[in-house]
Design a protein around this motif. Structure first.
Motif, PDB file in Angstrom:
ATOM      1  N   GLY A 109       0.879  -1.371   0.116  1.00 48.41           N
ATOM      2  CA  GLY A 109      -0.121  -0.040   0.009  1.00 48.41           C
ATOM      3  C   GLY A 109       1.038   1.361  -0.127  1.00 48.41           C
ATOM      4  O   GLY A 109       0.413   2.127  -0.467  1.00 48.41           O
ATOM      5  N   LEU A 110       2.216   1.083   0.606  1.00 45.83           N
ATOM      6  CA  LEU A 110       3.093   2.392   0.458  1.00 45.83           C
ATOM      7  C   LEU A 110       3.312   3.017  -1.027  1.00 45.83           C
ATOM      8  O   LEU A 110       3.804   3.846  -1.096  1.00 45.83           O
ATOM      9  CB  LEU A 110       4.073   2.103   1.286  1.00 45.83           C
TER      10      LEU A 110
ATOM     11  N   THR B 134      -4.675  -7.167   8.680  1.00 39.90           N
ATOM     12  CA  THR B 134      -3.928  -5.876   8.400  1.00 39.90           C
ATOM     13  C   THR B 134      -4.634  -4.661   8.679  1.00 39.90           C
ATOM     14  O   THR B 134      -4.029  -3.548   8.932  1.00 39.90           O
ATOM     15  CB  THR B 134      -3.555  -6.290   6.881  1.00 39.90           C
ATOM     16  N   ARG B 135      -6.082  -4.692   8.528  1.00 35.50           N
ATOM     17  CA  ARG B 135      -6.828  -3.536   9.012  1.00 35.50           C
ATOM     18  C   ARG B 135      -6.695  -3.149  10.314  1.00 35.50           C
ATOM     19  O   ARG B 135      -6.866  -2.168  10.688  1.00 35.50           O
ATOM     20  CB  ARG B 135      -8.408  -3.870   8.793  1.00 35.50           C
ATOM     21  N   ARG B 136      -6.241  -4.032  11.295  1.00 32.96           N
ATOM     22  CA  ARG B 136      -6.011  -4.003  12.573  1.00 32.96           C
ATOM     23  C   ARG B 136      -4.683  -3.488  13.011  1.00 32.96           C
ATOM     24  O   ARG B 136      -4.085  -3.195  13.996  1.00 32.96           O
ATOM     25  CB  ARG B 136      -6.372  -4.694  13.627  1.00 32.96           C
ATOM     26  N   LEU B 137      -3.712  -3.456  11.748  1.00 26.52           N
ATOM     27  CA  LEU B 137      -2.301  -2.935  12.053  1.00 26.52           C
ATOM     28  C   LEU B 137      -2.046  -1.546  11.453  1.00 26.52           C
ATOM     29  O   LEU B 137      -2.015  -1.366   9.946  1.00 26.52           O
ATOM     30  CB  LEU B 137      -1.229  -4.257  11.328  1.00 26.52           C
ATOM     31  N   PRO B 138      -2.075  -0.558  12.198  1.00 28.24           N
ATOM     32  CA  PRO B 138      -1.848   0.679  11.428  1.00 28.24           C
ATOM     33  C   PRO B 138      -0.643   1.056  10.543  1.00 28.24           C
ATOM     34  O   PRO B 138      -0.547   1.898   9.722  1.00 28.24           O
ATOM     35  CB  PRO B 138      -1.841   1.615  12.718  1.00 28.24           C
ATOM     36  N   TRP B 139       0.714   0.034  10.849  1.00 26.41           N
ATOM     37  CA  TRP B 139       1.488   0.183   9.902  1.00 26.41           C
ATOM     38  C   TRP B 139       1.458  -0.339   8.456  1.00 26.41           C
ATOM     39  O   TRP B 139       2.123  -0.039   7.635  1.00 26.41           O
ATOM     40  CB  TRP B 139       2.755  -0.471  10.494  1.00 26.41           C
ATOM     41  N   ARG B 140       0.361  -1.165   8.268  1.00 20.80           N
ATOM     42  CA  ARG B 140       0.156  -1.803   7.065  1.00 20.80           C
ATOM     43  C   ARG B 140      -0.898  -0.675   6.193  1.00 20.80           C
ATOM     44  O   ARG B 140      -1.849  -0.453   6.526  1.00 20.80           O
ATOM     45  CB  ARG B 140      -0.738  -3.164   7.217  1.00 20.80           C
ATOM     46  N   ALA B 141      -0.109  -0.375   4.970  1.00 19.69           N
ATOM     47  CA  ALA B 141      -1.002   0.579   4.246  1.00 19.69           C
ATOM     48  C   ALA B 141      -1.900  -0.317   3.534  1.00 19.69           C
ATOM     49  O   ALA B 141      -1.715  -1.581   3.048  1.00 19.69           O
ATOM     50  CB  ALA B 141      -0.259   1.472   3.295  1.00 19.69           C
ATOM     51  N   PRO B 142      -3.237   0.396   3.189  1.00 20.84           N
ATOM     52  CA  PRO B 142      -4.265  -0.490   2.542  1.00 20.84           C
ATOM     53  C   PRO B 142      -3.827  -0.806   1.196  1.00 20.84           C
ATOM     54  O   PRO B 142      -3.008   0.105   0.222  1.00 20.84           O
ATOM     55  CB  PRO B 142      -5.540   0.425   2.509  1.00 20.84           C
ATOM     56  N   ILE B 143      -4.041  -1.864   0.517  1.00 23.53           N
ATOM     57  CA  ILE B 143      -3.789  -2.474  -0.750  1.00 23.53           C
ATOM     58  C   ILE B 143      -5.054  -2.425  -1.741  1.00 23.53           C
ATOM     59  O   ILE B 143      -6.208  -2.397  -1.227  1.00 23.53           O
ATOM     60  CB  ILE B 143      -3.161  -3.590  -0.548  1.00 23.53           C
TER      61      ILE B 143
END
Length: 794
Positions: free
Chosen positions: A372-373, A511-520
């Motif tokens: 997502g980054l 991943t929705r609950r991991l703030p460091w994971r950007a949405p894909i």
């Protein structure tokens, strides 16, 4: 080429060798500690039972091999300045990848409370497979990961998906010898026939053969080296073998194999990119044979452990209650000489980190594993450019997916320079009427071509292989590394990837609950060639149940759409391609279909998800309807409209409401799905107590399950696919499953109070029409003229 560990002469200095071994020993120590310890991480005092976790969970057997790979990847990434990603295939190799992430510092950057010292080491150990902690396998919580450790069989296709359109990326894929036995993994070896050495990155498979699965020998591990070579060469790879159990010799051999493989990859890419070479490359593969549970206990309770299946999970199971096991664990941990690896504060000593690359080149910090980054918005066209004109409902006919094909051709063309959109499918792009995309991109293909071939392109971005597993794996890897795509598939065969989509939905939910994971970008399915128009292929091609499977999954991550015509399909597809972190399932037909809504109407209707088509019903607005005819799906919509037309002519005083549902989750209560209707909305559409005859695309019991808590559920009667199919005419399919217009009229007569007697003659005429149909198709082989030539008469 085989690298014999007894004669290897890799160019490692003794100092480099000792630094690599120190890193590997540190990773092994941390892996064991995660499985066993909840206190005393640096062994500053003798181990006691209270230092041991009450529940011992985790998998040691594969961890030392994964640690070896990680250590040597660090070396080549740092030495060569590589951008790299690793897909860790073995099922429960979590301890190893977490250990290496902590050593390199990326874990602490992601989770600042897990500091790179003794206190942080204690937290790292305690959290592993512990309530409130992290899973035992490589998971979304693991920095640098794009592949869930439980997804046995999909690692290699994920790796190839990550490499597509990433020309500067090396994707290493560690394949466990257990998952190597699965069908999806076996098919994914053929991905090298689709990898473009000019525009794509490279995939380096590392087949890790440690001899055993959970309790049985691994098939490939028992093959003689020559026979395994023949297999891998037949797949189009040149194998490099690293075999041994002496750490010093294996380090040298692994370094030589890695250097040889990367030199070959660089030469193949240079030949294609600079010299214009067109022959299909034979990419290297490393076969790594090391003992299962390497460096662990050789024997426990008189039974061999290291090098056997007994090392698979927890080699010493009775550590809390058996003093001998406790002593063996302490000896095992001290065999790594932790005092040489960590300073008095518990931080890794500089020598341990000599091989570790810096910044985003660390495997746990690569942005390619947090796609997502890197994600950019797709260049989507205005829908009006591809919309079909609709002056009035039902006046024109189009093939919905062919209309969508023009829209996708625009996306493919406008993304040609940036190369971040792919269309995948199992040999069905043209069959599914999406072949307009070939004007913008051909089909990826690196193997031989013949004069009769069409649309094959060495640099193409349409991906076709007759393996739904491989298509899914490619697309998942592509999305997870920051790109966009669409999976087009015959509806009945989407079930082949049921397990794969399960894992992807779970990944998204976490991943929705991991703030460091950007949405894909969302995983988008187009299911076409669907159940109601598989009359020519027959029963084997008739199954609409993928929707049921999807709607059982996490509500925040799944969406299901059944657009009834071309413009609603355009609207839904546009929405899906713009969305993030969802699995979108779109079910739409490819056969000619009436156009019901203009583009503006389609936008509003799709945004609403469900709505009244007042032009189709006969209610006057002063009172509630006598009956609601509801529909979801293109064929059910046509049958409902035909039934409404019959009722208008046969029972003109009957107040009929027609409701069309595009977003099937709208039927759920709001508290159960973000798209669900509250009770006021639902009652407004379907009434609180009037009969509802619902014609649904799939299995009818799904609608009952979604709406069972609603007012009036006792008055809800659903028609759909009842697992009755064959090779027959299109209309006979709906008749066989009681979804046809005549049956729907009969249902209305049967369920509206008072109609049973007053409309008995109407019901009889409908029954007679069904009997005429039965005789007609057996005589003529085609549908009744009144059905085949039917049109909407408003």
């Amino acid at each position: 080429m085989s690298v014999d560990t007894r004669r290897s002469t890799a160019d490692l200095t003794d100092e480099e060798l000792q630094a690599l071994d120190a890193h590997w020993r540190a990773a092994n120590y941390l892996s064991v500690g995660q499985i066993y310890l909840m206190a005393n991480p640096l062994l500053t005092e003798p181990l006691r039972p209270e230092h041991i976790k009450p529940r011992l969970l985790g998998h040691w057997g594969t961890s030392p091999g994964l640690n070896l790979v990680h250590t040597h990847l660090n070396r080549v990434i740092k030495a060569r300045g590589l951008d790299a990603l690793c897909v860790w295939g073995p099922g429960h190799g979590g301890p190893a990848v977490l250990a290496n992430s902590w050593l390199e510092g990326s874990y602490t950057e992601t989770y600042p409370d897990i500091t790179r010292d003794g206190a942080g080491m204690a937290r790292l150990f305690r959290q592993f497979s512990f309530p409130g902690g992290v899973p035992s396998h490589v998971a979304p919580e693991t920095p640098g990961s794009i592949h869930e450790g439980g997804e046995l069989g999909y690692s290699l296709s994920h790796a190839y998906g990550a490499a597509l359109d990433n020309p500067g990326l090396l994707v290493t894929c560690v394949i466990g010898d257990g998952e190597a036995e699965t069908g999806p993994l076996a098919a994914s070896w053929h991905s090298n026939k689709f990898l473009d050495p000019v525009h794509d990155g490279a995939v380096l498979p590392i087949l890790h053969l440690n001899g055993y699965k959970i309790a049985n020998p691994a098939v490939l591990a028992r093959l003689p080296e020559g026979e395994l070579d023949e297999l891998l060469k037949g797949y189009g790879h040149d194998p490099l073998h690293v075999t041994g159990d002496d750490p010093q010799a294996v380090h040298r051999a692994m370094a030589q194999a890695m250097d040889t493989a990367l030199d070959r990859i660089a030469a193949l890419q240079r030949a294609a990119r600079d010299d214009g070479a067109r022959e299909r490359p034979r990419w290297p593969v490393i076969v790594l044979r090391t003992p299962k549970g390497w460096t662990g206990p050789a024997e426990v309770d008189g039974l061999p452990v290291e090098g056997t299946w007994r090392s698979h999970q927890v080699p010493l199971a009775g550590v809390r209650t058996n003093p001998a096991h406790l002593g063996a664990l302490e000896a095992w941990l001290r065999s790594y000489r932790p005092e040489e690896l960590f300073d008095e504060r518990g931080a890794p000593r500089p020598r341990v980190l000599d091989c570790v690359p810096a910044g985003s080149r660390r495997l746990g910090a690569t942005p390619h594993a947090n796609g997502g980054l890197l994600l950019r918005e797709l260049p989507l066209p205005p829908l009006e450019r591809y919309a079909v004109p609709v002056d009035k409902p039902g006046a024109t006919v189009h093939e919905p997916t062919r209309v969508l094909g023009g829209f996708l051709e625009h996306v493919m063309r406008e993304s040609a320079d940036r190369r971040d959109f792919r269309l995948v499918g199992p040999d069905e792009t043209a069959s599914n009427r999406l072949d307009a995309v070939y004007a913008a991109s051909g089909k990826a293909w690196q193997a031989a071509t013949l004069d009769v071939d069409e649309h094959l392109d060495r640099h193409g971005r349409v991906m076709e292989i007759l393996s739904e597993h491989t298509c899914q794996g490619w697309l998942e890897g592509y999305l997870l590394t920051g790109r966009h795509g669409l999976f087009s598939c015959y509806e009945a065969f989407a079930h082949i990837v049921d397990s794969m989509v399960n894992q992807h939905i779970k990944w998204l939910r976490v991943t929705r609950r991991l703030p460091w994971r950007a949405p894909i970008a969302s995983l988008n399915y187009l299911l076409t060639s669907h159940v109601w128009r598989q009359d020519h292929n027959g029963f084997s091609h008739q199954d609409p149940g993928f929707v049921d499977h999807i709607l059982n999954k996490s509500p925040e991550a799944v969406r299901v759409y059944l657009p009834p015509d071309a413009n609603t399909l355009l609207s839904v597809a546009d929405h899906a391609l713009r969305s993030r972190d969802y699995v979108n399932v779109i079910v739409a037909g490819k056969q000619p279909c009436y156009d019901w809504l203009s583009m503006d109407e389609a936008r509003v209707h799709c945004a609403r998800g469900a709505g009244i088509w007042d032009w189709a019903g006969t209610e006057d607005g002063d009172r509630e309807p006598d009956v609601v005819l509801a529909c979801a799906g293109d064929v059910p919509t046509q049958e409902v409209l035909a039934a409404a037309q019959l009722l208008r002519h046969q029972l003109p005083r009957l107040a009929v409401r027609v409701v069309n549902v595009v977003d099937i989750a709208r039927l759920l209560p709001r508290e159960e799905h973000p798209h669900g209707m509250n009770d006021f909305e639902y009652d407004g559409l379907f009434t609180r107590d009037k009969p509802v005859v619902f014609a649904y695309h799939g299995y009818p019991w799904l609608i009952h399950r979604l709406a069972y808590r609603r007012n009036g559920h006792a008055n809800l009667h659903v028609r759909g696919y009842k697992e009755i199919g064959t090779t027959t005419t299109p209309f006979d399919m709906v008749v066989r499953n009681d979804l046809d217009r005549y049956r729907l009229v009969m249902d209305v007569v049967d369920r509206v109070p008072g109609l049973g007697v007053r409309a008995a003659a109407v019901r009889q005429r409908m029954e007679d029409a069904r009997l005429r149909h039965h005789d007609w198709i057996r005589l003529h082989g085609t549908d009744l003229p009144e059905v085949a030539d039917w049109s909407w008469d408003s």
